[in-house]
Scaffold this motif. Structure first.
Motif, PDB file in Angstrom:
ATOM      1  N   SER A  21       0.848  -1.202   0.000  1.00  0.00           N
ATOM      2  CA  SER A  21       0.000   0.000   0.000  1.00  0.00           C
ATOM      3  C   SER A  21       0.879   1.246   0.000  1.00  0.00           C
ATOM      4  O   SER A  21       0.885   2.010   0.970  1.00  0.00           O
ATOM      5  N   PRO A  22       1.618   1.487  -1.080  1.00  0.00           N
ATOM      6  CA  PRO A  22       2.598   2.578  -1.092  1.00  0.00           C
ATOM      7  C   PRO A  22       1.990   3.975  -1.008  1.00  0.00           C
ATOM      8  O   PRO A  22       2.691   4.921  -0.681  1.00  0.00           O
ATOM      9  N   ASN A  23       0.691   4.123  -1.280  1.00  0.00           N
ATOM     10  CA  ASN A  23       0.072   5.440  -1.260  1.00  0.00           C
ATOM     11  C   ASN A  23      -0.556   5.795   0.085  1.00  0.00           C
ATOM     12  O   ASN A  23      -1.031   6.910   0.259  1.00  0.00           O
ATOM     13  N   GLU A  24      -0.568   4.868   1.026  1.00  0.00           N
ATOM     14  CA  GLU A  24      -1.145   5.147   2.341  1.00  0.00           C
ATOM     15  C   GLU A  24      -0.128   5.844   3.233  1.00  0.00           C
ATOM     16  O   GLU A  24       1.073   5.671   3.086  1.00  0.00           O
ATOM     17  N   CYS A  28       4.580   5.141  12.893  1.00  0.00           N
ATOM     18  CA  CYS A  28       5.332   4.273  13.790  1.00  0.00           C
ATOM     19  C   CYS A  28       4.399   3.223  14.377  1.00  0.00           C
ATOM     20  O   CYS A  28       3.407   3.553  15.019  1.00  0.00           O
ATOM     21  N   CYS A  29       4.718   1.972  14.163  1.00  0.00           N
ATOM     22  CA  CYS A  29       3.926   0.866  14.688  1.00  0.00           C
ATOM     23  C   CYS A  29       4.682   0.247  15.862  1.00  0.00           C
ATOM     24  O   CYS A  29       5.839  -0.129  15.725  1.00  0.00           O
ATOM     25  N   GLY A  42       7.554   3.650   9.207  1.00  0.00           N
ATOM     26  CA  GLY A  42       7.217   3.343   7.821  1.00  0.00           C
ATOM     27  C   GLY A  42       6.148   2.285   7.647  1.00  0.00           C
ATOM     28  O   GLY A  42       6.074   1.646   6.608  1.00  0.00           O
ATOM     29  N   ILE A  43       5.291   2.111   8.657  1.00  0.00           N
ATOM     30  CA  ILE A  43       4.234   1.097   8.612  1.00  0.00           C
ATOM     31  C   ILE A  43       2.876   1.794   8.476  1.00  0.00           C
ATOM     32  O   ILE A  43       2.625   2.808   9.140  1.00  0.00           O
ATOM     33  N   TRP A  60      -0.294   2.675  16.917  1.00  0.00           N
ATOM     34  CA  TRP A  60       0.227   3.311  15.726  1.00  0.00           C
ATOM     35  C   TRP A  60       0.109   4.813  15.900  1.00  0.00           C
ATOM     36  O   TRP A  60      -0.884   5.296  16.429  1.00  0.00           O
ATOM     37  N   LYS A  61       1.129   5.533  15.482  1.00  0.00           N
ATOM     38  CA  LYS A  61       1.033   6.992  15.467  1.00  0.00           C
ATOM     39  C   LYS A  61       1.677   7.500  14.193  1.00  0.00           C
ATOM     40  O   LYS A  61       2.673   6.933  13.713  1.00  0.00           O
ATOM     41  N   GLU A  62       1.089   8.550  13.646  1.00  0.00           N
ATOM     42  CA  GLU A  62       1.606   9.122  12.415  1.00  0.00           C
ATOM     43  C   GLU A  62       2.944   9.794  12.693  1.00  0.00           C
ATOM     44  O   GLU A  62       3.138  10.395  13.746  1.00  0.00           O
ATOM     45  N   GLY A  63       3.855   9.669  11.774  1.00  0.00           N
ATOM     46  CA  GLY A  63       5.164  10.299  11.919  1.00  0.00           C
ATOM     47  C   GLY A  63       6.234   9.307  12.345  1.00  0.00           C
ATOM     48  O   GLY A  63       6.075   8.118  12.257  1.00  0.00           O
ATOM     49  N   ALA A  64       7.329   9.870  12.836  1.00  0.00           N
ATOM     50  CA  ALA A  64       8.481   9.059  13.218  1.00  0.00           C
ATOM     51  C   ALA A  64       8.298   8.457  14.606  1.00  0.00           C
ATOM     52  O   ALA A  64       7.485   8.912  15.396  1.00  0.00           O
ATOM     53  N   CYS A  65       9.096   7.445  14.880  1.00  0.00           N
ATOM     54  CA  CYS A  65       9.060   6.791  16.193  1.00  0.00           C
ATOM     55  C   CYS A  65       9.790   7.636  17.231  1.00  0.00           C
ATOM     56  O   CYS A  65      10.654   8.391  16.938  1.00  0.00           O
TER      57      CYS A  65
END
Length: 65
Positions: A21-24, A28-29, A42-43, A60-65
């Protein structure tokens, strides 16, 4: 299977599914089982959420870990 192996396997699966799903949006998972926890950037949210199961929690949170 040890908690460490469960977490590693789940992260690997989430990484594979995210590549489909490259467009989603990715973020950080964090996957936890027992006393073990790991996170990976990148998850996608969908791929992270799919790893939830008996004894395995995910956040899960948007952005970097």
């Amino acid at each position: 299977m040890s908690d460490k192996k469960k977490v590693a396997k789940a992260l690997l699966q989430a990484e594979k599914e995210s590549k489909n799903s490259p467009n989603e949006t990715t973020g950080c998972c964090t996957i936890s089982a027992g006393g073990w926890s790991e996170q990976k950037p990148g998850i996608t949210k969908a791929a992270c959420d799919k790893q939830k199961g008996p004894g395995v929690t995910v956040t899960w949170k948007e952005g970097a870990c």
